[in-house]
Design a protein around this motif. Structure first.
Motif, short mmCIF file in Angstrom:
data_model
loop_
_atom_site.label_atom_id
_atom_site.label_comp_id
_atom_site.label_asym_id
_atom_site.label_seq_id
_atom_site.Cartn_x
_atom_site.Cartn_y
_atom_site.Cartn_z
N PRO A 96 -25.57 25.51 -9.29
CA PRO A 96 -24.54 26.31 -9.02
C PRO A 96 -24.72 27.45 -10.52
N ILE A 150 -15.36 23.21 -5.82
CA ILE A 150 -15.06 24.08 -6.54
C ILE A 150 -15.46 24.82 -7.73
N ARG A 151 -15.88 23.95 -8.37
CA ARG A 151 -16.12 24.34 -9.97
C ARG A 151 -17.34 25.92 -10.38
N ALA A 152 -18.30 25.58 -9.32
CA ALA A 152 -18.85 27.01 -8.71
C ALA A 152 -18.53 27.94 -7.95
N HIS A 169 -15.29 29.08 -8.77
CA HIS A 169 -15.00 29.58 -9.78
C HIS A 169 -15.96 29.82 -10.87
N VAL A 170 -17.34 29.73 -11.19
CA VAL A 170 -17.95 29.88 -11.80
C VAL A 170 -18.48 31.12 -12.63
N HIS A 171 -18.06 31.86 -13.34
CA HIS A 171 -18.06 32.95 -14.15
C HIS A 171 -19.70 33.55 -14.58
N GLN A 221 -23.12 35.82 -13.68
CA GLN A 221 -24.42 36.89 -13.50
C GLN A 221 -25.51 37.11 -12.61
N TYR A 262 -27.25 20.17 -9.95
CA TYR A 262 -28.53 20.13 -11.19
C TYR A 262 -27.96 20.59 -12.66
N ASN A 263 -26.74 20.46 -12.79
CA ASN A 263 -26.70 21.48 -13.97
C ASN A 263 -26.11 20.04 -14.70
N THR A 264 -25.24 19.40 -13.74
CA THR A 264 -24.34 18.63 -15.00
C THR A 264 -25.71 16.85 -15.54
N ALA A 305 -22.19 33.78 -21.18
CA ALA A 305 -21.94 32.74 -21.20
C ALA A 305 -21.18 32.79 -19.81
N GLN A 306 -20.91 31.20 -19.41
CA GLN A 306 -20.12 31.14 -18.60
C GLN A 306 -18.74 29.90 -18.47
N THR A 307 -17.64 30.29 -17.34
CA THR A 307 -16.50 29.98 -17.37
C THR A 307 -16.38 29.23 -16.20
N THR A 308 -15.71 27.73 -16.10
CA THR A 308 -15.06 27.79 -14.75
C THR A 308 -13.87 27.07 -14.99
N SER A 309 -13.36 26.69 -13.48
CA SER A 309 -11.81 26.10 -14.08
C SER A 309 -11.52 25.53 -12.83
N VAL A 310 -10.83 24.43 -11.92
CA VAL A 310 -10.56 23.73 -11.25
C VAL A 310 -8.88 24.00 -10.70
N VAL A 357 -29.19 26.78 -19.68
CA VAL A 357 -28.66 26.23 -18.78
C VAL A 357 -27.48 24.37 -18.24
N MET A 358 -25.95 25.89 -17.96
CA MET A 358 -24.71 25.78 -18.66
C MET A 358 -24.38 24.61 -17.66
N ALA A 359 -23.46 23.81 -17.76
CA ALA A 359 -22.90 23.14 -17.62
C ALA A 359 -21.02 23.18 -17.01
N LEU A 360 -21.18 23.02 -16.05
CA LEU A 360 -19.80 23.48 -15.67
C LEU A 360 -18.33 22.35 -14.93
#
Lengths: 714, 538
Positions: A157, A186-188, A190-192, A194, A274-276, B53-58, B88-91
């Motif tokens: 993700p 869903i989180r992937a 909406h993930v911000h 680059q 993977y990230n988790t 930076a990374q951001t996520t939402s549900v 590696v950033m978590a979601l």
């Protein structure tokens, strides 16, 4: 007009070679489609892929430049069937929808598509709505991939991996003549993040060429004997081709143990987790922040089909392997077990024995599972670090945290429909209510508590089909305009006509598919330059043979709404009854009207704003009004009366003056505490003159009364 | 329970333990509150100032007013360059592994604690202390609100550092939204490696409502800077507690109020003499006097004191002094409320007052240059009309045939009366002026009989069982509202009255339980169930 405008994001679709895209995952997918030379895109909106659709809708000019055709499909079945254009022609096509609900609807078309196979790359982008915040049943898209033998991608993700998966997906599809499903949680979506962009590609072959020089090949059509051959072809040719491609291109990833690590145990993980997993390994001190893990990892960016050689290569020489696989049944774990057994590999396989069998794999859950696995095999000291709670923490007495379920927005036109149903219920008793999918499903929650079942999008009326025998009450079905056009017209209304139903269907017509982000549909009132709107639901309903139809054009008129419901439930006329309850989605309306109102007021024009309020001195704090409304703007506040303790009702400033509060207090004979305030900005001279006159007379009377009160005050 | 998750960060030991760390921020908000804007601000702040930076939402359905969570991680870009690798950033946030939690509302802060996101070793909690009530709290027939003080204690106790104040009010004062206030408060904590100017530049680049957002930011920055410490946090609690009404009057005896009118002063003095030994009750009695004068006249206030005296006299012989004191306070409160029932005259009176016009003007934020019209939603039914008539006439009307139907038809629909218009105002003022004839109305005779019966019960029970009398006094709370609501309340009151008028003694706790059950639902199901449970109903 969709809920969000994507004018800004659309510009990102124009980025060229070597530039950096910053944005949401699902928008990166959109850009990747353009970079892949896609010829057409179809889809049906729904979280979490609505933004893909909305961006393309706002990017008509770019699509035109590149010769790309984009459709708002009538349903996911339509979206999937659209991929038929890639069967005979070397056209790359993509369709997108919410899964698993959309995949359920699309499965007929997907099965046919997968049977005959494709020439041009066909990509099915499914937005997985699973786990926290999900509004649908918890199932796996994996099963669809397996049953139809569609290859399933589940990339890591992050934006570069997701974009690569789109491009790999088209190539894999073409190399194996098989549609490919790209699964994004869903989180992937909406993930911000680059990624570095490439230039957009025009499709090499165009839809126009296909239409002008049609090709056909009977062997691609699902009819015996071709269909029998398709099954063999899948196994003998397409599957091996896919496995070859996956291996040659290294779509799955092997991460050897970092220095100081060990080789005797390893973890297999779906790319999407993977990230988790890495966060969990970092927490137990077995990985660094850059993902360098001391435990060897095998990351399945392709979760179907599995590559036996790769699985064996990873597991050979290991004492034990953990399979991190979210959802159930545990298809991957079963498959890996079979591969290990057949390959004579004796590594012990763990999976759902240490991880939860069902439910979302949150960081806390994965931490628990990974710990248990590593402890069992001596790679972590037992309980050096307590696992955090995966469930809620017990709070001290007195501190209450209430659930905050979603509900109708302030001023929502759907709320009065259910208020009316509540009031009719008081007179005629409870009825069976068959609910549908959409914002209106919030009726099942407090304060309305209306609705017995929901069987799927557009299936509200169908869900009451069996309740069609002589009885003293009729069943009520609710259906949104979105569901109505998706399939409800035929599966519900036409079915009710044909089977001589006597029940009532309320079609909530708010001019948009509001729950998915306010997209236009056939019956939308807005003029849309690229779509044909303005097709009345009542005409469609009459067209399939319903005689008893009432259109309520202002749902806030509680008396009218109540009368229509009561008549529909009591009339002696036989046959299905349909009430089309119309009022525009308030979210969309406010988005459009508010800036206009501000502009007008700023320009010195006379502007009237309305809002409601409650007099705290006449409110007795029973809150009946709230139980019949549930509006976010209608709340409670401390009682200003020193003698009373129960909080009084209060209207906060977000009130949009929809009028329901007043209607409720009239219709339910509640209380005289509600008032409506009309605030006139830039009043005319007439307004001012009237105001001055009233002020003089009323002011004099008020001052006299106040003086009397002041005399006795202390 | 919580301590287990708290133990985690202390023993964190990864290969990079000495290296740069990720900054982890969770935002808990309600759908439509701007949590997404805040997350976007954080990302652009980080990206523009040397961070990945990374951001996520549900979002999903939670976008529609539900509780939702945004998660942001950031990491120094230079560290990634040195490592030649991106982090590696978590979601999703991991319990016990969050540096900063931003909560837009107090119960959402509580939810963050409940989810294990706020831990004493690690987390800075920046939260608004205002409440947006959940639906379960709003729909209760009495008071369903969660205990704000307990939530605040919970939030403060769970965090390493706590910054909280009423951000809704701060947002309102600056004409902005909570997200800007949270952003300002976060900047003031210094938890993020960015300067105030960098925070503000981020808002400016957003381009929407910049001026108001910057005002809110600045206000929050100053405020948060001053409420960081533990003493300040308790000051926050104090401020919050005082926002709720003085339900229990101050124990310190206030100086006796003075009235200009001698007759009023005589009433005050009489009350003061009767309740000289109990300042709390006296406060309530004075409030009751105020209410009865405002409601009717001086004679009526005298009647209030007379009635109170009869209960006081009856309770004098009671064994428990404590219960007697409580009883007098409760009777003072509930008698005043009952004696000021909301009839049409009272409603018209309250709606036409100048103070009310001013209050509405303030509440709806009508400016001086704006014209305000106020419309009432009134629905007097046959019952209310008959009850406003002289008692014999009202009784005749209710018992009549054709006239009754005629009035019923006339009152079938609700009316909208524009109080700010001459016509509407004069109409309501005329109804309000019926006050001087109130004693002759049907409603007066009905309520008077009910009050007297209730007082008789109190007098009968008080000597032997003051605690039960307290509970009987409190049952007045059931009878409130208008129309059907009032009728339902009265029905419940009568049901409960049957228990204390029955042959066997009713336990005070049982009556309290039944009263709560009567307030549990509209249909009386909980009350019926409770009655059955105690063998009081079939």
């Amino acid at each position: 007009m969709a809920e969000r405008s994507f004018v800004e994001e659309v510009r990102k679709l124009r980025l060229g070679e070597g530039e950096v895209f910053h944005g949401e995952g699902i928008l990166a997918v959109t850009k990747a489609l353009l970079e892949s030379g896609v010829a057409y895109v179809s889809g049906y909106q729904g979280a979490p892929i609505s933004h893909l659709m909305d961006v393309l809708a706002d990017a008509q000019d770019i699509l035109a430049e590149h010769g790309i055709h984009f459709e708002h499909s009538a349903s996911e079945a339509t979206a999937a069937a659209t991929l038929a254009a890639s069967v005979n022609y070397p056209l790359r096509g993509a369709c997108t929808f919410k899964s698993t609900v959309g995949t359920n609807v699309a499965s007929d078309a997907l099965a046919n598509l997968a049977s005959g196979g494709v020439t041009g790359g066909a990509l099915i982008i499914v937005g997985e709505d699973y786990g926290e915040g999900s509004s649908i049943m918890q199932e796996r898209s994996h099963a669809f991939a397996m049953k139809s033998q569609i290859w399933l991608l589940d990339p890591r993700p992050n934006l570069p991996s997701i974009v690569k998966a789109v491009k790999d997906g088209f190539e894999l599809s073409e190399a194996s003549h098989t549609p490919v499903m790209l699964q994004l949680r869903i989180r992937a979506c909406h993930v911000h993040g680059q990624f570095v962009t490439s230039a957009n590609q025009r499709p090499a072959f165009t839809l126009r060429e296909a239409m002008e020089q049609p090709r056909r090949d009977t062997s691609r059509i699902v009819l015996p004997p071709a269909s029998f051959l398709h099954e063999k072809e899948k196994i003998q040719q397409r599957w091996p081709a896919a496995v070859r491609f996956i291996q040659e291109r290294g779509l799955n990833e092997f991460f050897d143990a970092a220095p100081g690590g060990f080789d005797d145990v390893g973890i297999v993980v779906q790319g999407g987790h993977y990230n988790t997993l890495l966060r969990v390994l970092e927490r137990v001190g077995l990985a660094d922040v850059f993902g360098r893990s001391r435990v060897p990892l095998y990351v399945m960016n392709v979760t179907y089909p599995l590559v036996d050689d790769e699985v064996l290569r990873f597991c050979r020489g290991k004492r034990a392997v953990l399979m991190v696989e979210e959802g159930q049944p545990n298809y991957l774990e079963q498959n890996v077990a079979a591969i290990l057994r057949a390959g004579g590999c004796d590594a012990v396989l763990h999976g759902k024995d240490v991880l939860p069998v069902a439910g979302e794999y949150t960081a806390a859950e994965v931490l628990g599972g990974v710990r248990a696995f590593l402890e069992r095999h001596g790679r972590l000291p037992p309980q050096a670090l307590a696992a955090p709670h995966s469930g809620p923490i017990e709070l001290p007495a007195g501190a209450t945290v209430h659930a905050r379920p979603p509900g109708f927005c302030t001023g929502c036109p759907e709320r009065p429909i259910f208020t009316a149903m509540k009031l009719v219920e008081r007179e005629l008793g409870e009825h069976h209510v068959s609910a549908d999918i959409g914002c209106h499903l919030f009726s099942i929650l407090p304060p309305f508590n209306l609705g017995n079942t929901t069987m799927g999008y557009g299936l509200g009326t169908a869900g009451a089909a069996a309740l069609n025998v002589p009885a003293s009450k009729r069943a009520i079905s609710v259906m949104g305009d979105g569901g109505f056009w998706h399939n409800g017209l035929t599966s519900g209304i036409a079915n009710a006509v044909f089977n001589r139903s006597d029940n009532l269907t309320v079609v909530v017509d708010n001019s948009y598919t509001s729950a998915t982000g306010g997209q236009d549909i056939l019956s939308s009132k807005a003029v849309n330059p690229t779509r044909s709107t303005g097709h009345a639901i009542e005409s469609a309903v009459r067209g399939v043979g319903v005689q008893w139809v009432r259109t309520v054009t202002h749902t806030y008129d509680l008396a009218q709404m109540k009368a229509a419901l009561k008549e529909a439930l009591t009339t002696r006329e036989r046959g299905p009854k349909v009430i089309v309850a119309q009022s525009e989605c308030m979210l969309n309306r406010q988005r459009r009207e508010k800036p206009l109102q501000r502009q007008r007021a700023a320009a010195g024009e006379r502007v009237v704003r309305e809002r409601f309020g409650v007099d705290p001195d006449t409110c007795t704090g029973d809150h009946s009004c709230i139980r019949l409304s549930g509006c976010p703007s209608l709340t409670v506040k401390p009682n200003p009366d020193p003698l009373r303790t129960d909080p009084v009702a209060a209207v906060v400033d977000s009130c949009v003056g929809c009028g329901l509060c007043g209607e409720v207090s009239h219709a339910a004979v509640l209380c005289p505490s509600f008032y409506k305030a009309r605030i006139v900005s830039n009043p005319t001279r007439g307004d001012r003159w009237r105001e001055a006159l009233r002020g003089r007379v009323i002011g004099w009377l008020q001052r006299r009364a106040a003086a009397r009160r002041a005399r006795y005050a202390f | 329970m919580r301590s287990e998750s708290q133990a985690a960060p202390a023993t964190q030991a990864g290969p990079d333990n000495a290296g740069p760390r990720l900054i982890k921020i969770a935002i808990l908000a309600m759908g439509g509150e701007g949590g997404g804007v805040l997350a976007d601000w954080l990302v652009s702040l980080a990206e523009q100032h040397g961070h990945l930076a990374q951001t996520t939402s549900v979002p999903g359905v939670a976008q529609r007013t539900g509780a939702t969570i945004y998660y942001v991680e950031m990491f120094p870009a230079v560290a990634a360059q040195q490592a030649g690798q991106a982090p590696v950033m978590a979601l999703m946030p991991m319990p016990g592994d969050v540096d900063v939690v931003l909560a837009s509302e107090l119960m959402e802060a509580g939810r963050a604690v409940q989810r294990g996101l706020v831990t004493p070793q690690r987390t800075t909690l920046v939260t608004s202390t205002h409440r947006v009530y959940a639906i379960a709290e709003k729909t209760a027939m009495g008071d369903g609100r969660a205990d704000s003080a307990a939530l605040l204690d919970l939030a403060r106790g769970a965090a390493r550092r706590f910054v909280g104040f009423d951000m809704a009010q701060a947002a309102e004062a600056s004409g902005s939204v909570i997200s800007a206030v949270l952003f300002g408060a976060l900047a003031a904590t210094g938890e993020l490696p960015f300067t105030r100017a960098q925070f503000e530049a981020t808002i400016e680049q957003g381009g929407v409502g910049v001026a108001a957002s910057l005002r809110a930011f600045a206000a929050a920055f100053d405020r948060a800077g001053s409420v960081g410490g533990p003493e300040a946090a308790s000051a926050v609690l104090g401020a919050h507690a005082s926002a709720t009404p003085p339900q229990v009057p101050a124990a310190v005896p206030a100086p006796l109020p003075r009235a200009t009118e001698p007759a009023v002063q005589a009433l005050i003095d009489r009350a003061a003499r009767a309740h000289a030994d109990d300042a709390q009750t006296l406060e309530l009695v004075l409030e009751g006097l105020r209410r009865s004068i405002d409601y009717q006249d001086l004679a009526y206030a005298g009647l209030y004191l007379d009635r109170l005296d009869t209960v006081r006299a009856a309770a004098r012989g009671a064994a428990s002094q404590v219960a007697t004191t409580v009883l007098l306070g409760e009777v003072a409160r509930h008698l005043a409320l009952w004696m000021s029932w909301e009839d049409t005259i009272r409603v018209a009176d309250l709606k036409t007052r100048d103070s009310r016009f001013a209050r509405v003007r303030g509440e709806v934020r009508a400016g001086a240059d704006q014209v305000l019209a106020i419309q009432e939603y009134l629905h007097p039914r046959l019952q209310e009309i008959a009850e406003t008539m002289p008692a014999p006439l009202g009784r005749w009307l209710l018992a009549s045939g054709t006239p009754r139907r005629w009035v019923e038809r006339l009152a079938a629909r609700g009316r909208v009366v524009e109080t700010s218009s001459l016509r509407g105002y004069l109409m309501l003022a005329a109804v309000a002026s019926l006050r001087r004839w109130r004693r002759s109305t049907l409603r007066y005779s009905l309520e008077n009989a009910r009050i007297e019966a209730w007082l008789a019960d109190l007098r009968a029970v008080a000597p032997a069982d003051a605690a039960l009398a307290v509970e009987i006094a409190r049952c007045q709370r059931l009878v409130k509202g208008y129309g059907d609501t009032h009728a339902r309340g009265w029905r419940n009151f009568e049901t409960l009255r049957a228990t204390w008028c029955g042959s066997s003694r009713t336990a005070p706790a049982l009556l309290a339980e039944l009263r709560e059950a009567a307030l549990a639902d509209e249909h009386g199901r909980a009350l019926q169930a409770a009655l059955r449970r105690h063998g009081l109903a079939a």
